[in-house]
Design a protein around this motif. Structure first.
Motif, PDB file in Angstrom:
ATOM      1  N   PHE A  15      58.081  70.932  37.704  1.00  0.00           N
ATOM      2  CA  PHE A  15      59.211  70.009  37.752  1.00  0.00           C
ATOM      3  C   PHE A  15      58.902  68.668  37.100  1.00  0.00           C
ATOM      4  O   PHE A  15      59.786  68.039  36.538  1.00  0.00           O
ATOM      5  CB  PHE A  15      59.656  69.787  39.199  1.00  0.00           C
ATOM      6  CG  PHE A  15      60.256  71.019  39.812  1.00  0.00           C
ATOM      7  CD1 PHE A  15      61.497  71.458  39.423  1.00  0.00           C
ATOM      8  CD2 PHE A  15      59.567  71.725  40.768  1.00  0.00           C
ATOM      9  CE1 PHE A  15      62.055  72.602  39.981  1.00  0.00           C
ATOM     10  CE2 PHE A  15      60.110  72.865  41.339  1.00  0.00           C
ATOM     11  CZ  PHE A  15      61.360  73.305  40.943  1.00  0.00           C
ATOM     12  N   GLY A  16      57.682  68.224  37.175  1.00  0.00           N
ATOM     13  CA  GLY A  16      57.333  66.907  36.650  1.00  0.00           C
ATOM     14  C   GLY A  16      57.226  66.865  35.141  1.00  0.00           C
ATOM     15  O   GLY A  16      57.629  65.897  34.503  1.00  0.00           O
ATOM     16  N   PRO A  18      58.874  68.647  32.698  1.00  0.00           N
ATOM     17  CA  PRO A  18      60.156  68.515  31.993  1.00  0.00           C
ATOM     18  C   PRO A  18      60.810  67.156  32.182  1.00  0.00           C
ATOM     19  O   PRO A  18      61.412  66.612  31.251  1.00  0.00           O
ATOM     20  CB  PRO A  18      61.020  69.624  32.597  1.00  0.00           C
ATOM     21  CG  PRO A  18      60.065  70.606  33.133  1.00  0.00           C
ATOM     22  CD  PRO A  18      58.874  69.820  33.567  1.00  0.00           C
ATOM     23  N   VAL A  19      60.678  66.577  33.370  1.00  0.00           N
ATOM     24  CA  VAL A  19      61.260  65.255  33.607  1.00  0.00           C
ATOM     25  C   VAL A  19      60.551  64.214  32.745  1.00  0.00           C
ATOM     26  O   VAL A  19      61.193  63.358  32.120  1.00  0.00           O
ATOM     27  CB  VAL A  19      61.179  64.881  35.103  1.00  0.00           C
ATOM     28  CG1 VAL A  19      61.545  63.431  35.327  1.00  0.00           C
ATOM     29  CG2 VAL A  19      62.081  65.794  35.917  1.00  0.00           C
ATOM     30  N   ALA A  20      59.241  64.278  32.671  1.00  0.00           N
ATOM     31  CA  ALA A  20      58.494  63.336  31.843  1.00  0.00           C
ATOM     32  C   ALA A  20      58.821  63.521  30.368  1.00  0.00           C
ATOM     33  O   ALA A  20      58.978  62.549  29.624  1.00  0.00           O
ATOM     34  CB  ALA A  20      56.994  63.499  32.082  1.00  0.00           C
ATOM     35  N   LEU A  22      61.645  64.717  29.125  1.00  0.00           N
ATOM     36  CA  LEU A  22      63.002  64.200  28.927  1.00  0.00           C
ATOM     37  C   LEU A  22      62.996  62.677  28.842  1.00  0.00           C
ATOM     38  O   LEU A  22      63.691  62.088  28.009  1.00  0.00           O
ATOM     39  CB  LEU A  22      63.915  64.670  30.064  1.00  0.00           C
ATOM     40  CG  LEU A  22      65.365  64.213  29.994  1.00  0.00           C
ATOM     41  CD1 LEU A  22      66.051  64.851  28.789  1.00  0.00           C
ATOM     42  CD2 LEU A  22      66.085  64.590  31.275  1.00  0.00           C
ATOM     43  N   TRP A  23      62.193  62.031  29.676  1.00  0.00           N
ATOM     44  CA  TRP A  23      62.101  60.569  29.653  1.00  0.00           C
ATOM     45  C   TRP A  23      61.552  60.082  28.313  1.00  0.00           C
ATOM     46  O   TRP A  23      62.077  59.120  27.740  1.00  0.00           O
ATOM     47  CB  TRP A  23      61.215  60.088  30.802  1.00  0.00           C
ATOM     48  CG  TRP A  23      61.036  58.614  30.822  1.00  0.00           C
ATOM     49  CD1 TRP A  23      61.925  57.666  31.200  1.00  0.00           C
ATOM     50  CD2 TRP A  23      59.864  57.908  30.418  1.00  0.00           C
ATOM     51  NE1 TRP A  23      61.389  56.422  31.061  1.00  0.00           N
ATOM     52  CE2 TRP A  23      60.117  56.535  30.583  1.00  0.00           C
ATOM     53  CE3 TRP A  23      58.617  58.306  29.934  1.00  0.00           C
ATOM     54  CZ2 TRP A  23      59.186  55.561  30.280  1.00  0.00           C
ATOM     55  CZ3 TRP A  23      57.700  57.330  29.648  1.00  0.00           C
ATOM     56  CH2 TRP A  23      57.984  55.979  29.813  1.00  0.00           C
TER      57      TRP A  23
END
Length: 132
Positions: A15-16, A18-20, A22-23
């Motif tokens: 989960f971390g 893809p979020v990173a 995307l950021w």
């Protein structure tokens, strides 16, 4: 310990990451958009506001506060070390002596800062700016 750590790392990774990612993509797009906007303004002969350098005075109160706080922390560590070495305390008691002395001298440092700056006047934000 490893039985618990592997699933936690896996979940954070799934989960971390893809979020990173995307950021990072959003930040790169923001920088690219700002660059295109600035280049468009420059091609029209308009100087962007960011290009006009403004000289500002550094906030001396922040530097004074940070200096007093760091001195308070250092004195607290030295006093805690002196007390624990002088009394030959156990590690658990030494931890509490260190913690309490650091917090005590940190509080004293903040009080010194308060009483030092109580009657000082702040420098206005516009002081020192270059006028057009």
């Amino acid at each position: 310990m490893e039985d618990i750590l592997v699933p936690i790392v896996a979940i954070v990774g799934v989960f971390g990451f893809p979020v990173a990612l995307l950021w990072v993509i959003m930040e790169l797009r923001k920088v690219n958009l700002r660059n295109r906007e600035r280049m468009s303004l420059i091609s029209q002969g308009i100087i962007p506001e960011e290009e006009i350098k403004q000289k500002t005075n550094p906030n001396r109160f922040v530097s004074l506060r940070n200096g007093i706080v760091l001195i308070g922390i250092a004195v607290g560590i030295l006093v805690g070390f002196s007390i624990t070495e002088g009394m030959s305390l156990s590690d658990e008691k030494a931890f509490w002596i260190y913690t309490s002395s650091i917090l005590l001298f940190l509080g004293i440092g903040y009080l010194v800062y308060f009483f030092t700056t109580r009657n000082m006047k702040a420098v206005p934000e516009t002081a020192g700016l270059l006028q057009e």
